[in-house]
Each structure stands twice: as C-alpha cells, then as structure tokens.
Design a protein around this motif. Sequence first.
Motif, mmCIF file in Angstrom:
data_model
loop_
_atom_site.group_PDB
_atom_site.id
_atom_site.type_symbol
_atom_site.label_atom_id
_atom_site.label_comp_id
_atom_site.label_asym_id
_atom_site.label_seq_id
_atom_site.Cartn_x
_atom_site.Cartn_y
_atom_site.Cartn_z
ATOM 1 N N GLY A 459 0.829 -1.110 0.097
ATOM 2 C CA GLY A 459 0.012 -0.009 -0.100
ATOM 3 C C GLY A 459 0.687 1.159 -0.085
ATOM 4 N N SER A 460 0.445 2.042 -0.918
ATOM 5 C CA SER A 460 1.179 3.790 -0.984
ATOM 6 C C SER A 460 0.233 4.802 -1.363
ATOM 7 N N ALA A 461 0.613 6.134 -1.141
ATOM 8 C CA ALA A 461 0.069 6.924 -1.753
ATOM 9 C C ALA A 461 0.999 7.279 -3.036
ATOM 10 N N THR A 462 2.369 6.803 -2.458
ATOM 11 C CA THR A 462 3.315 7.355 -3.636
ATOM 12 C C THR A 462 4.129 6.044 -4.030
ATOM 13 N N PRO A 463 3.787 5.149 -4.538
ATOM 14 C CA PRO A 463 4.341 3.754 -4.538
ATOM 15 C C PRO A 463 5.937 4.037 -5.227
ATOM 16 N N SER A 464 6.941 3.377 -5.024
ATOM 17 C CA SER A 464 8.080 3.306 -5.511
ATOM 18 C C SER A 464 8.002 2.967 -6.973
ATOM 19 N N VAL A 465 8.918 3.468 -7.939
ATOM 20 C CA VAL A 465 8.807 3.453 -9.319
ATOM 21 C C VAL A 465 8.725 1.848 -9.607
ATOM 22 N N GLU A 466 9.573 1.126 -8.909
ATOM 23 C CA GLU A 466 9.796 -0.308 -9.580
ATOM 24 C C GLU A 466 8.478 -1.039 -9.172
ATOM 25 N N GLU A 480 -7.003 0.885 -6.678
ATOM 26 C CA GLU A 480 -6.943 2.183 -6.571
ATOM 27 C C GLU A 480 -7.761 2.778 -5.759
ATOM 28 N N LEU A 481 -7.453 3.978 -4.913
ATOM 29 C CA LEU A 481 -8.090 4.798 -4.176
ATOM 30 C C LEU A 481 -7.995 6.159 -4.476
ATOM 31 N N PRO A 482 -8.552 6.867 -5.456
ATOM 32 C CA PRO A 482 -7.893 8.051 -6.000
ATOM 33 C C PRO A 482 -8.323 9.317 -5.177
ATOM 34 N N GLY A 682 12.123 12.964 -3.432
ATOM 35 C CA GLY A 682 11.535 14.126 -3.064
ATOM 36 C C GLY A 682 10.143 14.427 -3.402
ATOM 37 N N PHE A 683 9.738 13.801 -4.279
ATOM 38 C CA PHE A 683 8.240 13.817 -4.772
ATOM 39 C C PHE A 683 7.351 13.040 -3.471
ATOM 40 N N GLN A 684 8.113 11.852 -3.276
ATOM 41 C CA GLN A 684 7.328 11.090 -2.086
ATOM 42 C C GLN A 684 7.269 11.760 -0.970
ATOM 43 N N LEU A 685 8.457 12.419 -0.460
ATOM 44 C CA LEU A 685 8.723 13.177 0.818
ATOM 45 C C LEU A 685 7.491 14.306 0.848
ATOM 46 N N MET A 686 7.434 15.194 -0.217
ATOM 47 C CA MET A 686 6.494 16.276 0.013
ATOM 48 C C MET A 686 5.331 15.945 -0.266
ATOM 49 N N ALA A 687 5.002 14.935 -1.222
ATOM 50 C CA ALA A 687 3.664 14.370 -1.101
ATOM 51 C C ALA A 687 2.986 13.538 -0.016
ATOM 52 N N GLN A 688 3.910 13.193 0.760
ATOM 53 C CA GLN A 688 3.527 12.277 2.092
ATOM 54 C C GLN A 688 3.273 13.676 2.893
ATOM 55 N N LEU A 718 2.621 19.814 -6.713
ATOM 56 C CA LEU A 718 1.794 20.987 -6.861
ATOM 57 C C LEU A 718 0.398 20.529 -7.441
ATOM 58 N N SER A 719 0.462 19.583 -8.477
ATOM 59 C CA SER A 719 -0.582 19.172 -8.942
ATOM 60 C C SER A 719 -1.089 17.819 -8.504
ATOM 61 N N HIS A 720 -0.417 17.301 -7.417
ATOM 62 C CA HIS A 720 -0.670 15.955 -7.021
ATOM 63 C C HIS A 720 -0.813 14.959 -8.006
ATOM 64 N N ASP A 721 0.313 15.043 -8.830
ATOM 65 C CA ASP A 721 0.319 14.268 -10.141
ATOM 66 C C ASP A 721 1.370 13.207 -9.978
ATOM 67 N N TYR A 722 1.144 11.975 -9.470
ATOM 68 C CA TYR A 722 1.789 10.860 -9.233
ATOM 69 C C TYR A 722 2.372 10.331 -10.652
ATOM 70 N N ILE A 723 1.102 10.222 -11.424
ATOM 71 C CA ILE A 723 1.320 9.332 -12.724
ATOM 72 C C ILE A 723 2.507 10.116 -13.594
ATOM 73 N N SER A 724 2.223 11.546 -13.566
ATOM 74 C CA SER A 724 3.355 12.218 -14.398
ATOM 75 C C SER A 724 4.715 12.044 -13.923
ATOM 76 N N MET A 725 5.110 12.250 -12.542
ATOM 77 C CA MET A 725 6.181 12.054 -11.794
ATOM 78 C C MET A 725 6.710 10.614 -12.494
#
Length: 837
Positions: A459-466, A480-482, A682-688, A718-725
């Motif tokens: 489970g994660s809001a910001t899964p690892s890329v792998e 998914e829980l968007p 960086g993304f994970q830390l800031m989003a979390q 800023l745009s909560h855009d995990y997918i683009s990251m």
Amino acid sequence: MRTTLFVNVLLPLPVAGYFTYRVPFEMNESVAVGKRVVVQFGQKKIYTALIREITETPPPVQPKYILSVLDLQPVVNETQLRFWEWMAAYYCCTPGEVMNAALPSALKLASESKIMLNRDSVIDPETLREKEYMLITALQECGSMTLSEASRTIEQARIIPVIHTMIEKGLIVTEEQLQDRYKPKTEWYVSLGEAIAGEEQLQKAYEDLQKRAEKQLELLIEYIHLSQCLTAETRSVTKTELLKRFPQGSPQLKALEKKGILKVEEKQVSRLWDPQVKTGNETITLNGRQEEALVQIRKEFVDKNVVLLHGVTSSGKTELYINLIRDAIEQGRQVLYLLPEIALTAQIINRLRKYFGSRVGVYHSRYDENERVEIWKNVAQEPAAEGELFTEVAEKIAKYDIILGARSALFLPYSNLGLVIVDEEHDPSYKQYEPAPRYNARDSAIYLASLHKANVLLGSATPSVETYYNATTGKYGFAELPERFGNLLMPEIQLVNLKEEHKNKRMKSIFSETLLEAIQQVLENKEQVILFQNRRGFSLYLDCSSCHWTPHCVNCDVSLVYHKKQNMLRCHYCGFSTQVPSQCPECGHPGMMMKGFGTEKIEEELAIFFPQAHIVRMDLDSTRSKYSYQKIITDFEERRIDILVGTQMVTKGLDFDNVSLVGILNADNLLSYPDFRSAERGFQLMAQVSGRSGRKNKQGKVLIQAYNVSNDILKFVLSHDYISMYNAQLAERKRFIYPPFCRLITITVKHTHSDRTNKAASELAKLLRQLFGKRILGPEYPLVTRVRNFYLKNIMLKLEKGISLPLAKEELMKAVKVLAGNPEFSGVRVVIDADPL
Ligand code: ADP
Ligand code: ZN
Ligand code: ZN
C-alpha cells in the motif's frame, strides 16, 4: 547397535556454510532440526549453533561432539530456515548472519566473558563516546570478542566500566555463562486458601474474624469483591492489586495466609497480557470507492500473489487492510502487517485493537529482549501447558494471529501466514544497511509470503517506481483509491519563491513572510501546523567568514554539525564530537558563521515569532527514548502542541485531524541529491508530508519554500500528479538503464589506508570485468569518501533483466574470495549490497 548421528549446524558468524558435529549417543533423542546446541568452534570458542539437518553420513574428517542441546522444542521452523537461506543467497551474506538478525538476543548465547554487538538495537553513532565507537567498529568487524581482547582493542585497562555502560545503553550483550537468557516474569497471586473449601467455611471465617480481627475481615471482603469468587465470573487477583485497594494490608494478608483463608503464590505471567485491551468488535462501512477497491483486490488475489493498492493520503487504505485481515483470520491464517517505522505502530495498533482486540501483537526492536521472546513463543503457537508459560492467564491471552511490526517482524516463527501487508511500501526505511543482511523488508516479505502461499498487499500513496512498474506490467495486481475519504479535498499546495522573497525583503530569518502569515492565521483558528525540514541539528555547519574554513570530522570526510543544546559540533556518521572553536584555527579570524539550518534552529527561531505557541521538535535527537515518540504524537493528537517541527519522521503515514497547514522549509535540498532516485524521493517526501494537511470539511494548505521553483518535480507535487512523475522518472530510468530496467549491486571496498582501498578496488573491478564486462562501473569515490576512518570506494554491477541473479551473485562472491586470498589486500573489507536504495 546405537546409531551414530551427526548434525549440520548454523553458527552465528559470517562464515559460509554449515558445520558438522557428532551427537553423543545420550543426546540422540534430544536433537531436532531448529533446536539450539552448544558447540566448540575454533580453538577455544564456544557458540550457540542451530541444527539445520540431522544425518547418519559421517563427514570426511572426524568431527567434534556437540556439548549440549539447549531446547526441548525447536525454536525455529523449517520455513524460517528456508527463508534465511534465501535471504543469505539473495543479499550475499551467510545464513549465520541472517540468524543473528532473526533471533531475539535472549535466544542467542555467547561463551563466558564474551561480548558482542546487540543486533536488536539501532546504533546511533551520535550517542557514542570515542571508546564505545572504537569497540563497536571492532565488533562490527569480528563479531565478538573476549573482554581481554576488547581491552587491548581500545587500549584501556579498566574495561569493565566501559562495557557496563555499553550494556546499559543496549549496544552490546554479554554472557556470564552459557545459559538461556530468557527470564519469565512472575507475579504474586492471591486466592482462597485450603481452609476455605466452600461457602460454609467462608461463613465461619467471617464470623471468627468479625470478633477478633476486623481489619483482616475487611481485607478478605475486599478480596472477595475484587475476585468475584462467589460468582461464576471469578477473576485472578494479584497481591499488588489487592494491596492497592487496601494499603498497608500486608500484615493482615500474612495473617489470613497463616490461617489458610487466603493463599499467596508466585506464578509465571506473560508480559504481553495487557488488561486494558478490550476485545474489539467495531465494524466499518466502506464507501463506494472503497468497496470497489476491496472487490478489485480480492479479485486480483485469485491469480496474483502481490497486489498494489495505490491510494492517496487519507483515502482509507487502513480500512481496506482491516477488511482483508478479517478475511485471512477467518480462514484461520496469520497476518503480518509491516510498517516502515517503529514509531508508526503506536497509532495503528490502537486502530487495529478496536477491531481485533488482543489478537494483535506488536513486535519491534525497541521491545526489550524478554518481551520479544514472549511474542516469539506466542507466534510459534507452543502449547501453553508444556512450557508452563502463561499458566495463570493463558486463556486470556489470545494467540496472536495478527502481528504488527517493523522489518524485524519478518523473522517471527510463523507457521501459516495468509496475508502480508506492507504499508508505505515505498519507504526507504524498509532497507537495512548495517549490519548484514542488507535486506529490503518489502521484497523479503514477498518471498516469505510465497513460502507460505500467502497474499501480499503493498500500500502507498506514492508507490516506488519499481512497484508501480510491476503493477502496470501485470506482474502485480492493482487497485486504486484516488479520492480522500469523506469528500475531503486534497490540500492546496502553493510555492513560495525564496529568490523573490529575498529580493522583496520579505524574508525573516529562514521564514518567508508568506509562511509566517499563514502560521499566524492557523494559530488564530486554533488549528495546528507541521513544519518539515530534512536536517536535524541547529545549523548545518560553521564557516569562517574570512577564509571559509569549516570544521570536519577527524574520522570521516564530512563537515561537523552544530548542536546548540550541547553546544558541540558532531559528526552524523560516526558520532565524533568536539568543542566549537572560538576562532578559526586556520586563519585566526574570530567570526565563525553558521550556515544552513536544521530542525533545532527552526524550533528556536519560531519561538521568537510565536512566543505563545507550543512548539515541539520531532527528530532523531528528540525521540531517543522508548516512549518519547509516542508522547509527542499523543500530545500533538490531543492538541497540546501547536507547531510540530520535524524531519522525515513527520512525513510518514500519521493521521491527524486538526492540521491545516504544512510548511516545507527548503525544497531545494530535497531535490539536489546526486542519485537516480532523488527526484522520486523528493516527490514522495513532499507528497507524504502534504498529506498530513487537511481536516474534516476543510481543505488543508501546504506552503513549499524553494529557490529553484521551476523544478519539474515541484510541478508534479503541486498538481498531485503521481502518474506524471512516474512516467518522467520511468523514461529516465529506461534511458540510463536503472531499476526497474536492471538490477543493481553495489560493492564497497574499505580499508583504513586510502592506497590500499584504491588498489584493492581496482583489482576487484578488474577481476569483475573479466566476468561481467561492461556491466561493471567504477571504482568510484562515494559521496562521503571516508567514514569512521575507513576509506571507501564503490564498484557498481548493473545486471540487465534476463541474467540469472543467483549465478551472477555466485560469480561475484568468487571474485571477492580471490581478492581476499591475496595477501597484498589483507585487512580489506568488501561489503556487498544487493538492490541498494
Ligand atoms: P490512509 O491509510 O489511506 O491514509 P486512513 O485509513 O487513515 O487513510 O483513513 C483516513 C481517515 O478517514 C481516518 O481517520 C479513517 O478513520 C477515516 N476513514 C476512512 N475510511 C472510512 C470509512 N469507511 N468509515 C469511516 N471512517 C473512515
Ligand atoms: Zn579562517
Ligand atoms: Zn565522523
């Protein structure tokens, strides 16, 4: 004819393979796989070893006899042994090293007057004195030593006091003799005595006491009341409990005991028994989204063992876990719920107990040894009667079928795991660095689950890329829980351009006016603030304003960090500390400036702007003791703290309901680390950390201070855009061939002389190139080139998909052996890290 038996045993040492010993005839009946035995190894050394195999085949050389068998029942089961073997092979260490990490130290033994590192304690170099550090480094290398060896190592004749404090600090363990260190806890219990066979005798006792001993009668009545012994619901009463109700009642109790009216006896009890915990039976009503996700997960589990649940912060992932846990225990199977940080267990345990009561156990390295052994034995499902453990309260202690824990909980003796939950699966804390096994608990959990044919939910809001890659390519299932639960909006995130703020003179110390105004507003609304800075200490470093000299560690190639409270400079790598120079030792200039800032400084500066606010800091320095973290969290939950200033620790899955502002003080240093994972991290830390902002019916706010505001990662945050990251990172990884498009193994060469490190590294790289060709990169200097007086050099092995990993690792180990066999490189250490983070 009696059979001659041999046992192949595992030694708690970094020596490869198993060792064969002969079983004396009289012990033929007592040996079994998974039991511990005492053996001699080397000239004089005595160790506890673990039986892996029993055989009648004699080894080529006449073996020594085992000295004794320690256990009546095996302490480790076959599945665990297979798990250890896998871990040793995968992470390039010995099964003995895995055993060391796996067994609670109370189940481990050392021979007389020997000391070793306490594998259960997280050694924080900052707390070490110089001698302690020397001893620990030596122990990290040789595993264990006698006190006289220790005394020589640190050149101190009076070794005992040093050892003493180190044991008290939990850094090392020592053993007087070979004996099981596990000590059961006992408690004195009060019950009705021999003289009271029924109500008749009780009545008579009443009458007698009424005449001559009123005080005793009062005590007896108190006991009857407490124990409810006249009803069907009799409960056991401890002496402590009774005397609490009846202070100074000891003489009366003695008298009643003498008369045979009451009985006082000592019994073994469990440390796990917590009368506060009520068996829970709460239920959850899932919303539509959650219901869909749950159905999806169950569907995916039909043909996939691993499923990723990607759910934004506060979407109710925990609620889904609870439903899945119920599924598993209803089928009579065990559940392991892993969290990246011990600290997080405190909040989750309360939530789980509401639903599962005392079926949930917690296991982590901050528990003392005895507590850990009890949980171990509980999970092993030993029959209570046999070991005499828990006799009195046995019925009341549920067998734990749900274990909540940090990474060491992987090693418990599960017999029937049905589900493993890895919460915050992206978290780097799942990786163990020192000592071996250098394992990732998430990945190891997946293997462990396969041994049990169990399901794994990541489970994660910001899964690892792998992991996300594995989910999108169909290797893992996906759900998914968007949306956040209860129509809660995602927080509004705003960038504060520090360049602009400086130019417009809107900076006050390290805070922009924008941030200060926002904090002011929140405090007026009686809401709470979290400020995040990923550095602890007061200031990053001192800097001479004339010649720019900065103080460096004597053991490591890093600058020292100023800690104001102790007014000291400290090394965050080895713990070295020194006084703050009053003038520059290079040029004599008196003005040493502080550069950068850490959590301690933020806390102090904030107090100037908000003198009325209650500000608390949460970082490694402020949470050393067992309960300090818990206390801060509780104080914050109960709103006794207005502003919480913290490092990484505040970013993790905590759930608060009154935080309306999160401030990130310096985003630039989160994104500038020279590592292929830096953007993702960086993304994970800031989003979390942003996810901590927002409360019922009110959108939360996040302010990010940064100099480089055009960074792509900031835009995604800023745009909560995990997918683009994710897509951007994946493209980069593909281009430069990094995981998930390859596997990495880092090989670190260490020696106390830089020459020898360099030569050995070049030699090893040469050997490896013959085997792996262009897949070998380096040797290169790591970011910090010297740590604890060891000069370091890294070699990287990049293995593309499709190459056999076990084979490659075997080859790698062979090359390392060749290097070790070369006398020119004696004393050189080689550390292998598979899947480094
Ligand atoms: P996550 O783990 O995804 O961050 P949580 O499970 O902590 O989210 O849920 C966030 C908050 O919403 C918690 O306070 C939780 O109790 C609440 N919540 C989530 N789902 C439900 C539900 N179905 N019913 C009641 N409360 C819920
Ligand atoms: Zn100077
Ligand atoms: Zn240092």
